[in-house]
Design an enzyme around this catalytic site. Structure first.
Site, PDB file in Angstrom:
ATOM      1  N   ARG A  51       0.851  -1.247   0.134  1.00  0.00           N
ATOM      2  CA  ARG A  51       0.066  -0.053   0.146  1.00  0.00           C
ATOM      3  C   ARG A  51       0.829   1.348   0.064  1.00  0.00           C
ATOM      4  NH1 ARG A  51      -5.067   1.015   3.623  1.00  0.00           N
ATOM      5  NH2 ARG A  51      -3.750   0.908   5.424  1.00  0.00           N
ATOM      6  N   SER A 106       7.001  -5.025   7.179  1.00  0.00           N
ATOM      7  CA  SER A 106       6.544  -6.092   8.058  1.00  0.00           C
ATOM      8  C   SER A 106       7.366  -7.600   8.077  1.00  0.00           C
ATOM      9  CB  SER A 106       5.026  -6.613   7.454  1.00  0.00           C
ATOM     10  OG  SER A 106       4.233  -5.322   7.388  1.00  0.00           O
ATOM     11  N   ASP A 135       5.139  -3.793  11.038  1.00  0.00           N
ATOM     12  CA  ASP A 135       3.554  -3.609  10.901  1.00  0.00           C
ATOM     13  C   ASP A 135       2.992  -3.314  12.281  1.00  0.00           C
ATOM     14  OD1 ASP A 135       3.914  -6.104  11.050  1.00  0.00           O
ATOM     15  OD2 ASP A 135       2.403  -6.836   9.748  1.00  0.00           O
TER      16      ASP A 135
HETATM   17  C1  BG6 Z   1      -2.225  -4.138   7.480  1.00  0.00           C
HETATM   18  C2  BG6 Z   1      -1.157  -3.273   7.809  1.00  0.00           C
HETATM   19  O1  BG6 Z   1      -3.348  -3.158   8.164  1.00  0.00           O
HETATM   20  O2  BG6 Z   1      -2.415  -5.102   8.452  1.00  0.00           O
HETATM   21  C3  BG6 Z   1       0.018  -4.314   7.104  1.00  0.00           C
HETATM   22  O3  BG6 Z   1      -0.946  -2.054   7.331  1.00  0.00           O
HETATM   23  C4  BG6 Z   1       0.036  -5.616   7.919  1.00  0.00           C
HETATM   24  O4  BG6 Z   1       1.392  -3.693   7.299  1.00  0.00           O
HETATM   25  C5  BG6 Z   1      -1.505  -6.271   7.741  1.00  0.00           C
HETATM   26  O5  BG6 Z   1       1.075  -6.550   7.493  1.00  0.00           O
HETATM   27  C6  BG6 Z   1      -1.493  -7.435   8.246  1.00  0.00           C
HETATM   28  O6  BG6 Z   1      -2.745  -8.039   7.840  1.00  0.00           O
HETATM   29  P1  BG6 Z   1      -2.777  -9.115   6.619  1.00  0.00           P
HETATM   30  O7  BG6 Z   1      -4.145  -9.830   6.902  1.00  0.00           O
HETATM   31  O8  BG6 Z   1      -2.928  -8.277   5.407  1.00  0.00           O
HETATM   32  O9  BG6 Z   1      -1.525  -9.823   6.596  1.00  0.00           O
HETATM   33  C1  GLC Z   2       5.828 -11.928  10.234  1.00  0.00           C
HETATM   34  C2  GLC Z   2       6.827 -11.025  10.178  1.00  0.00           C
HETATM   35  C3  GLC Z   2       6.751  -9.910  11.113  1.00  0.00           C
HETATM   36  C4  GLC Z   2       5.128  -9.285  10.871  1.00  0.00           C
HETATM   37  C5  GLC Z   2       4.162 -10.251  10.696  1.00  0.00           C
HETATM   38  C6  GLC Z   2       2.946  -9.802  10.653  1.00  0.00           C
HETATM   39  O1  GLC Z   2       5.539 -12.650  11.310  1.00  0.00           O
HETATM   40  O2  GLC Z   2       8.072 -11.569  10.366  1.00  0.00           O
HETATM   41  O3  GLC Z   2       7.592  -8.923  11.128  1.00  0.00           O
HETATM   42  O4  GLC Z   2       4.969  -8.422  11.718  1.00  0.00           O
HETATM   43  O5  GLC Z   2       4.578 -11.306   9.728  1.00  0.00           O
HETATM   44  O6  GLC Z   2       2.882  -9.360   9.331  1.00  0.00           O
END
Ligand code: BG6
Ligand code: GLC
Ligand code: BG6
Ligand code: GLC
Length: 947
Positions: free
Chosen positions: A541, A605, A659
């Site tokens: 995003r 993340s 994240d």
């Molecule tokens: C989002 C965050 O809202 O949630 C991301 O901005 C994050 O960074 C994510 O990794 C986690 O959710 P998913 O379900 O997309 O892995």
């Molecule tokens: C994985 C990543 C971690 C992140 C999580 C959720 O565990 O290693 O950094 O916060 O996914 O997205």
């Protein structure tokens, strides 16, 4: 000779139509469509009353759940004995069901023998009746040379009302028709039969299922026609069953799918609901019956009563001089002398009048040809009323099914049995015609049960038998997913040990506990425009965030999603970052800020070793990423390089954040108590505010932290008193957000005792075997895979999908989180689960769907419990850090699993509450993702740089 006489007589009296006087006499028995619709509406109301838990006790129409959840699907198989008691014949049978799949239908072979039931047993002791039944069974085994040594499963068609709590528990309510044996009311009929079999001795019989004849008939017909969802009996008695939505069956727990309901419509009118339609003849029949006041509808419809109704009408007409010149014979005065077979014979197409005359002569009467025509007409009116009443009842059922399913037109088949329907020459045609008139939107097919109800009963037993053994095996496969309270306590304890070890560890540790260099949570003074990039969840995003003055003014946020192709996720690092730079370029164009040189926060993340807020070295990829030449490199640098290569725009990347950290910051903007960030999405992870003094990382790290602290203190000295900034002794300076990377719990083997063979397989097939073991038990990317492994195993064991391991089932990744969430939704009927599975290319029966749903439930439940246990460890640690007896704290949460799954969040909350009773944890879902948090961190970092 008789015919000639009749014809001349007919012509001589042409002016007087003898049917007219009958019509006048039986005016109240001739029901028009308006009256039938009224009766239909009354029956609909009775059905509702019977289904509802509040009104069932007082309802006349009992609407008994039959515990049959699906019609036959061709997978039934086995060899069964069957008993069929309660119709005009008592039968013992042997039924062999051979399974059929696809276009090859299953086959059923049957051998049967009818046994008389002596009259005295019908009204004797119940145990004697059952002893007779079991002796006939033994005789049958003997006659057919069926081994007495072997165990034989048995299905029992019992054509009387029973309150069933399962297929093999059936409490007897009351007799109807010609039965009235004593001492059985309230007793379990399965048990009564078992005891009788024991008393008889010498047989090994397993009574698997008891079904009403309507249910058995529906199943018999359902074997040949999948649309058969109604069973109808018009025999000695009358009754109907149909497939009702479980959500309307209050008497049985659960809302899923459908269940067959035995209406026991014979009792319609027992509470006066039919009083406007009851004639004096009905009252007389009722008064002379063995169950006065009961089975009012049955007494207007059933074969046991039709002949008697005709007799009473003819007798009265004769007495009034309207027939036989007023002569009445003793025979005509005798109950039971006109039978339903007589009624059928009188209405035969060609011989009807001759038969009528013979029947009347048999009653010592001397009928004139007009008398014969009149009596035949009485028969017609009585039997016509019967079929009309059945049509009204059936119309009510069909309308209900149509409404239940919200269909404009309904295509359905009604399976029918019973002597009246089978032997009366006009009955079926009349019934079909009136039903089609009353419910024109239903395309109804009537299917005569060609082989009685025992075939259907055997099919029910086959399903019961399969389910029992299936249940046991499914339970065995799913039992490792059930974690005891003790095991969850252990997981909490291990998480705690892992957190502490990570904070201390000099080398690599299972839980990395990465310092984030975020000391402050937002305080509302942040303002300005920032760019945020967010990589690592389901999508990439790009966001533009504008913080306005003060908390009152809403932050403005614009964003665009970019999917990252698999080949980019798992290609070269250079390609990945070039791709990100291209997305950013597109976004800047889209927002018209290409040359604004905006301060940027980068949510990345994945685990990063940070030396400052603006740098982060990727430790290792997790989840679905595996781009080369990235691990061990600074991700900010890599992005800057890619932007340089593009040579098109410039970015000022001021912060890189995980994240979890972004989510915590984003939620802390709304709730100052938010000191934890949780992600339950593609991956899983937690960050929280830890005391700086507890972060005993490497010497280098320590120095860095010390420097940081010194700087913070220096800043405090220079503090100009700006609102919200640190002041001397401000507790915030003593805490730093730690990205735990808790997904690594178990990488040192500490979870081996709860890891199942399915988890081992998922780990083996992952991009990072041996790593992120906790994440692989708990997050969206892996749960579907665990489910798939269990399904594969169950299918290989023949317990699912008819044992066919399809290519679809062998495809990794088919069960995305959104499908798991859909499958587990409470409001989804099994048929809909089936359609979700169909979308995935998996053809399932209702029973398959039920098992798939159960597997999903077991896997997601364990995931939520494990996250809850982990969370309990984190909150208790924070509480103890602060020396508190009680801690109030908020967790900012994001991720598709948490937000979309119907049960995950609830189970996680409950588990955390039970395992950390001294903490009051509030979960606050993040509304704008972690990008906003990254922008906030950037804002803080920028403010600092300016100072
Ligand atoms: C989002 C965050 O809202 O949630 C991301 O901005 C994050 O960074 C994510 O990794 C986690 O959710 P998913 O379900 O997309 O892995
Ligand atoms: C994985 C990543 C971690 C992140 C999580 C959720 O565990 O290693 O950094 O916060 O996914 O997205
Ligand atoms: C038979 C069933 O075919 O129909 C019986 O096997 C059922 O169980 C019967 O009761 C109903 O018809 P009747 O006319 O025998 O009462
Ligand atoms: C009676 C019984 C019912 C049965 C019907 C047809 O109405 O109460 O259970 O289905 O007869 O045999």
């Amino acid at each position: 000779m008789f015919a000639v006489h009749l014809v001349s007589f007919f012509f001589s009296k042409l002016q007087e139509d003898p049917t007219k006087k009958v019509d006048r006499f039986l005016y109240s028995m001739c029901l028009n469509d308006g009256q039938l619709s009224d009766i239909s509406a009354r029956f609909q109301a009775e059905m509702k009353k019977g289904l509802s838990i509040e009104s069932n006790a007082a309802a006349a129409v009992k609407m008994l759940p039959a515990h049959v959840r699906s019609t036959p699907d061709g997978t039934e198989k086995g060899q069964f004995l069957a008993l069929d008691l309660g119709g005009s014949k008592f039968k013992v049978l042997q039924v062999k069901v051979r399974e059929g799949t696809g276009i090859r239908k299953g086959e059923v072979e049957m051998e049967e023998q009818t046994y008389p039931v002596p009259r005295e047993l019908l009204s004797g002791r119940g145990t004697e009746l059952f002893d007779h039944v079991s002796k006939c069974l033994k005789d049958f085994l003997h006659e057919k040379n069926i081994s007495l040594e072997k165990k034989h499963p048995l299905a029992f068609t019992f054509s009387f009302p029973c309150e069933q709590s399962s297929l093999n528990k059936a409490l007897f309510l009351n007799w109807s028709k010609h039965y009235r044996a004593r001492g059985l009311q309230g007793k379990d009929m399965i048990q009564a039969l078992r005891e009788a079999i024991d008393r008889t001795g010498g047989m090994d019989i397993e009574v698997l299922a008891l079904v009403n004849d309507t249910v058995a008939t529906m199943m018999t017909c359902g074997f040949d026609d999948q649309h058969c969802e109604v069973g109808l009996i018009i025999g000695t008695g009358t009754n109907a069953c149909y497939m009702e939505e479980m959500r309307h069956v209050d008497l049985v727990e659960g809302d899923e799918g459908r269940m067959c309901v035995n209406t026991e419509w014979g009792a319609f009118g027992d509470d006066g609901a039919l009083k406007d339609y009851i004639t004096e003849f009905d009252r007389d029949v009722d008064a002379a019956s063995s169950n006065p006041g009961r089975q009012i509808f049955e007494k207007m419809v059933g074969g046991m009563y039709l002949g008697e109704l005709v007799r009473l009408v003819v007798l009265k007409m004769a007495k009034q001089g309207l027939l036989f010149d007023g002569c009445v014979s003793d025979a005509l005065r005798t109950k039971g002398r006109i039978t339903t077979a007589n009624v059928a014979a009188m209405e035969e197409y060609k011989n009807g009048l001759k038969n009528t005359r013979d029947i009347l002569m048999d009653l010592d009467l001397t009928p004139s040809p007009d008398d014969c025509i009149a009596v035949q007409h009485v028969s017609t009116i009585v039997s016509f009323r019967s079929s009309n009443l059945v049509a009204a009842g059936l119309a009510a059922i069909l309308t209900r099914i149509q409404q239940n399913r919200n269909l404009r037109t309904l295509r359905i088949t009604v399976g029918v049995d019973g002597t009246v329907y089978k032997t009366h020459p006009q009955y079926p045609k009349r019934l079909h015609k009136v039903v089609r008139r009353l419910v024109p939107d239903c395309h109804v097919r009537f299917l005569l049960s060609d082989s009685g109800s025992s075939k259907g009963a055997a099919l029910v037993a086959a399903v019961a038998q399969r389910l029992a053994s299936q249940r046991q095996k499914v339970d065995e496969s799913l039992s490792p997913f059930t974690l005891s309270q003790g095991q969850l306590q252990l997981v909490k304890a291990r998480m705690r040990v892992g957190l502490e070890a990570g904070l201390r560890s000099k080398g690599p540790s299972a839980i990395k506990m990465l310092p984030s260099f975020v000391y402050h949570r937002p305080n509302g003074t942040e303002r300005g425009k920032y760019l945020a990039l967010d990589l690592g969840g389901t999508n990439f995003r790009a966001l533009l965030v504008h913080f306005k003055k003060g908390l009152q003014q809403k932050t403005r946020l614009y964003h665009k999603l970019y999917t990252i192709p698999l080949e980019i996720m798992q290609g070269t690092g250079e390609d990945l970052f070039d791709y990100l730079a291209a997305c950013v370029s597109d976004f800047l164009d889209y927002m018209g800020v290409k040359h604004a040189h905006l301060p940027t926060g980068f949510t990345f993340s994945f685990p990063c070793e940070q030396t400052s807020i603006a740098t982060g070295t990727l430790v290792s990829w997790t989840k679905g990423f595996k781009a080369t030449d990235c691990e061990g490199h600074d991700v900010v640098n890599m992005l800057q390089e890619a932007i340089k290569r593009r040579n098109e725009f410039d970015l000022d990347i001021a912060a890189v954040v995980n994240d979890t950290v972004g989510t915590m910051m984003s939620c802390a903007y709304e709730d100052p108590q938010c000191e934890i960030g949780l992600i339950a999405g593609t991956g899983t992870n937690v960050c929280y505010m830890e005391e700086v003094k507890n972060i005993e990382k490497t010497g280098q790290n320590k120095e860095r932290l010390a420097r940081q602290e010194e700087r913070a203190e220096g800043e405090e000295d220079e503090d100009d008193g700006m609102e919200g900034e640190k002041k001397a002794g401000d507790v915030e300076t003593e805490k730093m957000c730690i990205n735990t990377e808790w997904g690594g719990l178990g990488d040192d083997g500490s979870l081996d005792d709860i890891i199942t063979p399915y988890d081992i397989e998922v780990d083996k097939q992952s991009l990072n075997p041996g790593k992120q073991r906790f994440e692989k038990l708990t997050s969206g990317m892996y749960l579907g895979e665990v489910v798939r492994q269990v399904l594969l195993d169950l299918t290989r064991g023949g317990l699912l999908f008819r044992g066919h391991v399809t290519e679809t089932l062998k495809t990794p990744g088919i069960f995305q989180t959104k499908y798991l969430s859909q499958i587990e939704s409470d409001h989804l009927a099994l048929l809909q689960v089936r359609s979700v599975l169909q979308q995935l290319g998996l053809e399932s029966t209702c029973n398959d769907s039920m098992i798939v749903k159960e597997v999903c439930g077991a896997v997601s439940r364990r995931a939520a419990q494990l996250c809850g246990a982990g969370m309990a460890a984190v909150v208790d640690k924070i509480r103890e850090n602060r020396g508190l007896d009680h801690l109030n704290i908020t967790v900012g949460v994001d991720g598709a699993l948490y937000k979309q799954h119907p049960h995950f969040a609830g189970i996680l909350h409950d588990t955390a509450k039970v395992l950390a009773p001294q903490c009051n944890v509030t979960f606050l879902p993040s509304e704008e993702g972690s990008g906003k948090g990254a922008a906030l961190i950037t804002a803080v970092a920028r403010q600092k740089q300016k100072m």
